[in-house]
Write a protein that holds these residues in place. Sequence first.
Motif, PDB file in Angstrom:
ATOM      1  N   MET A  52       0.817  -1.213   0.000  1.00 10.88           N
ATOM      2  CA  MET A  52       0.000   0.000   0.000  1.00 10.88           C
ATOM      3  C   MET A  52       0.847   1.257   0.000  1.00 10.88           C
ATOM      4  N   GLY A  53       2.124   1.135   0.320  1.00  7.94           N
ATOM      5  CA  GLY A  53       2.976   2.307   0.348  1.00  7.94           C
ATOM      6  C   GLY A  53       3.015   2.948   1.727  1.00  7.94           C
ATOM      7  N   VAL A  54       3.875   3.954   1.852  1.00  4.73           N
ATOM      8  CA  VAL A  54       4.121   4.625   3.122  1.00  4.73           C
ATOM      9  C   VAL A  54       3.684   6.079   3.012  1.00  4.73           C
ATOM     10  N   LEU A  55       2.959   6.551   4.014  1.00  5.54           N
ATOM     11  CA  LEU A  55       2.533   7.942   4.072  1.00  5.54           C
ATOM     12  C   LEU A  55       3.728   8.798   4.472  1.00  5.54           C
ATOM     13  N   LEU A  56       4.088   9.772   3.643  1.00  2.00           N
ATOM     14  CA  LEU A  56       5.217  10.667   3.913  1.00  2.00           C
ATOM     15  C   LEU A  56       4.677  12.010   4.377  1.00  2.00           C
ATOM     16  N   TYR A  57       4.719  12.233   5.693  1.00  3.37           N
ATOM     17  CA  TYR A  57       4.169  13.468   6.262  1.00  3.37           C
ATOM     18  C   TYR A  57       5.196  14.603   6.181  1.00  3.37           C
ATOM     19  N   TYR A  58       4.709  15.800   5.891  1.00  2.00           N
ATOM     20  CA  TYR A  58       5.531  17.010   5.884  1.00  2.00           C
ATOM     21  C   TYR A  58       4.596  18.197   6.136  1.00  2.00           C
ATOM     22  N   PRO A  59       5.027  19.403   6.506  1.00  2.00           N
ATOM     23  CA  PRO A  59       6.400  19.893   6.460  1.00  2.00           C
ATOM     24  C   PRO A  59       7.169  19.715   7.766  1.00  2.00           C
ATOM     25  N   THR A  60       6.499  19.427   8.891  1.00  2.00           N
ATOM     26  CA  THR A  60       7.217  19.278  10.155  1.00  2.00           C
ATOM     27  C   THR A  60       7.588  17.813  10.368  1.00  2.00           C
ATOM     28  N   VAL A  61       8.350  17.546  11.428  1.00  2.00           N
ATOM     29  CA  VAL A  61       8.815  16.185  11.697  1.00  2.00           C
ATOM     30  C   VAL A  61       7.706  15.326  12.292  1.00  2.00           C
ATOM     31  N   THR A  62       6.969  15.871  13.258  1.00  2.00           N
ATOM     32  CA  THR A  62       5.997  15.081  14.010  1.00  2.00           C
ATOM     33  C   THR A  62       4.578  15.394  13.559  1.00  2.00           C
ATOM     34  N   PRO A  63       3.852  14.421  13.028  1.00  2.00           N
ATOM     35  CA  PRO A  63       2.480  14.659  12.586  1.00  2.00           C
ATOM     36  C   PRO A  63       1.509  14.645  13.753  1.00  2.00           C
ATOM     37  N   PRO A  64       0.333  15.273  13.596  1.00  2.00           N
ATOM     38  CA  PRO A  64      -0.691  15.183  14.633  1.00  2.00           C
ATOM     39  C   PRO A  64      -1.233  13.763  14.736  1.00  2.00           C
TER      40      PRO A  64
ATOM     41  N   ARG B  99      21.378  14.699  17.172  1.00  2.00           N
ATOM     42  CA  ARG B  99      20.991  15.418  18.390  1.00  2.00           C
ATOM     43  C   ARG B  99      19.677  16.155  18.176  1.00  2.00           C
ATOM     44  N   VAL B 100      19.547  16.782  17.014  1.00  2.00           N
ATOM     45  CA  VAL B 100      18.305  17.496  16.710  1.00  2.00           C
ATOM     46  C   VAL B 100      17.171  16.502  16.542  1.00  2.00           C
ATOM     47  N   TYR B 101      17.453  15.399  15.856  1.00  2.00           N
ATOM     48  CA  TYR B 101      16.429  14.367  15.661  1.00  2.00           C
ATOM     49  C   TYR B 101      15.905  13.855  17.004  1.00  2.00           C
ATOM     50  N   SER B 102      16.822  13.589  17.937  1.00  2.00           N
ATOM     51  CA  SER B 102      16.425  13.060  19.244  1.00  2.00           C
ATOM     52  C   SER B 102      15.530  14.034  20.002  1.00  2.00           C
ATOM     53  N   SER B 103      15.763  15.324  19.811  1.00  2.00           N
ATOM     54  CA  SER B 103      14.963  16.315  20.529  1.00  2.00           C
ATOM     55  C   SER B 103      13.587  16.519  19.917  1.00  2.00           C
ATOM     56  N   LEU B 104      13.392  16.069  18.670  1.00  2.00           N
ATOM     57  CA  LEU B 104      12.131  16.330  17.964  1.00  2.00           C
ATOM     58  C   LEU B 104      11.167  15.148  17.992  1.00  2.00           C
ATOM     59  N   VAL B 105      11.696  13.945  17.969  1.00  2.00           N
ATOM     60  CA  VAL B 105      10.850  12.758  17.819  1.00  2.00           C
ATOM     61  C   VAL B 105      10.415  12.275  19.196  1.00  2.00           C
TER      62      VAL B 105
END
Length: 337
Positions: free
Chosen positions: A1-13, A36-42
């Motif tokens: 079915m494919g993968v949903l690619l969310y943007y523009p921010t890192v974390t979707p609602p 380091r940035v990734y760890s702080s966002l996810v």
Amino acid sequence: MGVLLYYPTVTPPAEVVHQALLYWDGLASVVPRDPRVYSSLVGRELRRLEERELYRPLAFTPESLDVLDGDGRSPRTGQNWSLLTRELERIAALPDPPRPTSPPEAVLFTSKITYPLKQQLLELGLAANLGPSDLRAELSVSKEVQNLVVGVLARELAATTDLALFPYTDSEGAYRNSLRPVSPTRGLAWEMELGRLLPVPAPDTATEDVLAFREAYADERRRLMRALHRMLGDLRRDYEHPADVFSQLRTELSEAVEDYEAARRGSRMAWVHRSVTVSVALAAAAGGALLLPDLGWLLGTIGGYALNVATREIRPLAKARTDHDFSYLHRVRSALA
């Protein structure tokens, strides 16, 4: 079915996370390369989904970003970089360009982009550095600039990766910007409203409950999305005869919808209909003179659900997928299913 690619921010609602878990093989988003940035966002929930291989953080490698910079090592010679550059120059030349603010209206992480792109944004006055001078991991930008840059990156990822990625956003501006950069060849797209076909659990539904439904009714979910994407693919190729496409697939779609409705009724969750629009880039041979003057709006009824279909002009990026070119817009308004 494919993968949903969310943007523009890192974390979707949460509702987009649930949409991905129900109707796609998983969820992805464009993340900074800096760990380091990734760890702080996810957050914790995305990390749990990543452990279950249901979330994929996607970052451009330096090599793939070199293509956007047009360094001559790719046969595409940085076409998408050139398109993005021209669009940013056009925005900066406006009488009232979108300048960065303090506090920032939006943030662009520098490890999502290339150094030349960062420098261009700064020189055009479309971005300003944030944070200590020894880090400078973030840029203050307008939402318009953030949407444009990350939208282009998302489309580039969807077009070049081996994964079947479907760009998906809850930002109207990001959705339009991802299709807007000027290209020598303009094309046409179907734009369809699919929200009633893809209901999601009501707000505050626990993700664990959504995962339980996903596993219990995997066949019904896959059947619905296979039928839906087959319809979209046929519309993309057989753009001269949309009514025939609906006629040929009505039975398959109606049965898939009926089976999924039965699964929903068997669950204990409350459901809502969220507005979901999909833009389907038509085959390159599509001509405006053929479609726009005569077709107008077409109403196709699938299992009691109305599908609104219209054509509109798009200016696609230089490279698109040959098997599919779909982009989804998720709107927040909803109604009880």
